[in-house]
Design a protein around this motif. Structure first.
Motif, PDB file in Angstrom:
ATOM      1  N   LEU A 149     -15.218 -24.461 -28.703  1.00 40.52           N
ATOM      2  CA  LEU A 149     -14.263 -23.534 -28.096  1.00 40.52           C
ATOM      3  C   LEU A 149     -13.085 -24.300 -27.485  1.00 40.52           C
ATOM      4  CD1 LEU A 149     -13.509 -20.647 -27.205  1.00 40.52           C
ATOM      5  CD2 LEU A 149     -14.900 -21.038 -25.147  1.00 40.52           C
ATOM      6  N   LYS A 150     -13.371 -25.390 -26.787  1.00 34.44           N
ATOM      7  CA  LYS A 150     -12.302 -26.196 -26.199  1.00 34.44           C
ATOM      8  C   LYS A 150     -11.368 -26.744 -27.271  1.00 34.44           C
ATOM      9  CE  LYS A 150     -13.004 -28.955 -22.745  1.00 34.44           C
ATOM     10  NZ  LYS A 150     -13.503 -29.958 -21.776  1.00 34.44           N
ATOM     11  N   ARG A 152     -15.723 -13.037 -28.607  1.00 41.25           N
ATOM     12  CA  ARG A 152     -16.903 -13.153 -29.433  1.00 41.25           C
ATOM     13  C   ARG A 152     -18.029 -13.744 -28.612  1.00 41.25           C
ATOM     14  NH1 ARG A 152     -18.254 -17.832 -32.428  1.00 41.25           N
ATOM     15  NH2 ARG A 152     -17.097 -19.666 -31.812  1.00 41.25           N
ATOM     16  N   VAL A 153     -19.225 -13.644 -29.133  1.00 43.84           N
ATOM     17  CA  VAL A 153     -20.401 -14.152 -28.457  1.00 43.84           C
ATOM     18  C   VAL A 153     -20.723 -15.542 -28.983  1.00 43.84           C
ATOM     19  CG1 VAL A 153     -22.863 -13.789 -28.057  1.00 43.84           C
ATOM     20  CG2 VAL A 153     -21.304 -11.828 -28.104  1.00 43.84           C
ATOM     21  N   LEU A 154     -20.961 -16.475 -28.059  1.00 46.65           N
ATOM     22  CA  LEU A 154     -21.372 -17.825 -28.418  1.00 46.65           C
ATOM     23  C   LEU A 154     -22.896 -17.855 -28.368  1.00 46.65           C
ATOM     24  CD1 LEU A 154     -18.841 -19.867 -26.236  1.00 46.65           C
ATOM     25  CD2 LEU A 154     -18.516 -18.932 -28.529  1.00 46.65           C
ATOM     26  N   LYS A 155     -23.547 -17.919 -29.527  1.00 41.41           N
ATOM     27  CA  LYS A 155     -25.000 -17.782 -29.585  1.00 41.41           C
ATOM     28  C   LYS A 155     -25.751 -19.074 -29.835  1.00 41.41           C
ATOM     29  CE  LYS A 155     -25.619 -13.025 -30.978  1.00 41.41           C
ATOM     30  NZ  LYS A 155     -26.845 -12.599 -30.363  1.00 41.41           N
ATOM     31  N   ASP A 177      -5.692 -18.472 -20.594  1.00 39.27           N
ATOM     32  CA  ASP A 177      -5.552 -18.159 -22.020  1.00 39.27           C
ATOM     33  C   ASP A 177      -6.800 -17.507 -22.591  1.00 39.27           C
ATOM     34  OD1 ASP A 177      -2.869 -19.419 -22.840  1.00 39.27           O
ATOM     35  OD2 ASP A 177      -3.821 -20.940 -21.603  1.00 39.27           O
ATOM     36  N   ALA A 178      -7.926 -17.618 -21.886  1.00 43.21           N
ATOM     37  CA  ALA A 178      -9.188 -17.008 -22.319  1.00 43.21           C
ATOM     38  C   ALA A 178     -10.162 -17.039 -21.154  1.00 43.21           C
ATOM     39  CB  ALA A 178      -9.778 -17.758 -23.517  1.00 43.21           C
ATOM     40  N   LEU A 179     -11.219 -16.241 -21.268  1.00 42.93           N
ATOM     41  CA  LEU A 179     -12.295 -16.241 -20.282  1.00 42.93           C
ATOM     42  C   LEU A 179     -13.592 -16.640 -20.963  1.00 42.93           C
ATOM     43  CD1 LEU A 179     -11.583 -12.889 -18.382  1.00 42.93           C
ATOM     44  CD2 LEU A 179     -10.825 -15.203 -17.774  1.00 42.93           C
ATOM     45  N   LEU A 180     -14.413 -17.402 -20.251  1.00 37.65           N
ATOM     46  CA  LEU A 180     -15.743 -17.790 -20.713  1.00 37.65           C
ATOM     47  C   LEU A 180     -16.728 -17.277 -19.685  1.00 37.65           C
ATOM     48  CD1 LEU A 180     -17.671 -19.416 -22.578  1.00 37.65           C
ATOM     49  CD2 LEU A 180     -17.157 -21.422 -21.154  1.00 37.65           C
ATOM     50  N   LEU A 181     -17.704 -16.485 -20.141  1.00 42.74           N
ATOM     51  CA  LEU A 181     -18.617 -15.801 -19.231  1.00 42.74           C
ATOM     52  C   LEU A 181     -20.046 -15.830 -19.753  1.00 42.74           C
ATOM     53  CD1 LEU A 181     -16.426 -12.591 -18.996  1.00 42.74           C
ATOM     54  CD2 LEU A 181     -16.560 -14.328 -17.207  1.00 42.74           C
ATOM     55  N   GLY A 182     -20.988 -15.662 -18.834  1.00 44.35           N
ATOM     56  CA  GLY A 182     -22.354 -15.381 -19.212  1.00 44.35           C
ATOM     57  C   GLY A 182     -22.521 -13.882 -19.435  1.00 44.35           C
ATOM     58  N   ARG A 183     -23.648 -13.481 -19.997  1.00 40.16           N
ATOM     59  CA  ARG A 183     -23.880 -12.063 -20.311  1.00 40.16           C
ATOM     60  C   ARG A 183     -23.798 -11.163 -19.079  1.00 40.16           C
ATOM     61  NH1 ARG A 183     -27.856  -8.985 -19.296  1.00 40.16           N
ATOM     62  NH2 ARG A 183     -29.234 -10.726 -18.801  1.00 40.16           N
TER      63      ARG A 183
END
Length: 199
Positions: free
Chosen positions: A120-121, A107-110, A54-60
């Motif tokens: 996010l979860k 979006r970016v998680l800063k 349903d979504a992707l979570l990634l590092g830069r």
């Protein structure tokens, strides 16, 4: 509530560094040494995972790497990956690169990684898949934010290189919930944290 799924390709000794040989690691390119049957079976596995995500979570760095390779591709797998919402953990960029004007929904998680990923979860229903992003994985494991590990094990021992888990403060017991042969020589191992009773 979302589930964080770590999905990684690893050597038999847990190395994830430079699978395609583009980073200059002298033992890199190990991903490319599998046969056609294994590659085809692996691609089918990855397509299925992408269709269920349903979504992707990634590092830069992972966001940049995937953007450079996937935005120009077409087909069911590429279209699905390119269209998924992407959340990138970074203190230096303003928006994810793995996107374009028609597919950008990320979006970016800063802020604090633990707080941001916990939020996010809460805000995303379904599977939030983490590809590559090896600096991020130990943080997620350390803070019990991972709901499932999916490891595709490649038939090679490298003996050196960056490993998936890095250092954490204490052991993290896991339950094996599934094993699956992929092609002739690859194996998918699926684990959940022992704290979690869900399958």
């Amino acid at each position: 509530m979302g589930r964080i799924i770590i999905s990684e390709n690893v050597s038999l000794d847990g190395v994830v560094q430079d699978p395609t040989g583009e980073e200059g690691f002298d033992r890199g390119g190990w991903f490319l040494r599998i046969g056609d049957k294994d590659r085809e079976a692996w691609a089918g596995l990855e397509l299925d995972e992408a269709l269920r995500a349903d979504a992707l979570l990634l590092g830069r760095r992972s966001d940049e790497w995937f953007a450079a390779r996937w935005l120009s591709r077409t087909g069911q797998w590429a279209d699905r990956l390119n269209s998924l919402p992407k959340y990138v953990v970074s203190s230096t960029i303003q928006e994810p690169r793995w996107s374009n004007s028609t597919t950008f929904r990320g979006r970016v998680l800063k802020g604090d990684v633990v707080d941001e990923v916990s939020r996010l979860k809460q805000g995303v229903d379904g599977d939030i898949v983490v590809y590559a992003s090896t600096p991020l994985v130990p943080t997620l494991i350390e803070h019990d934010l991972v709901d499932q590990l999916r490891l595709v094990v490649f038939p090679v021992v490298l003996g050196a290189g960056e490993r998936l888990f890095g250092e954490i403060s204490d052991k993290k017991p896991m339950h094996l919930i599934d094993t699956r042969a992929v092609g002739d020589d690859l194996v998918l191992l699926t684990y959940r944290p022992a704290r979690d009773t869900r399958a």
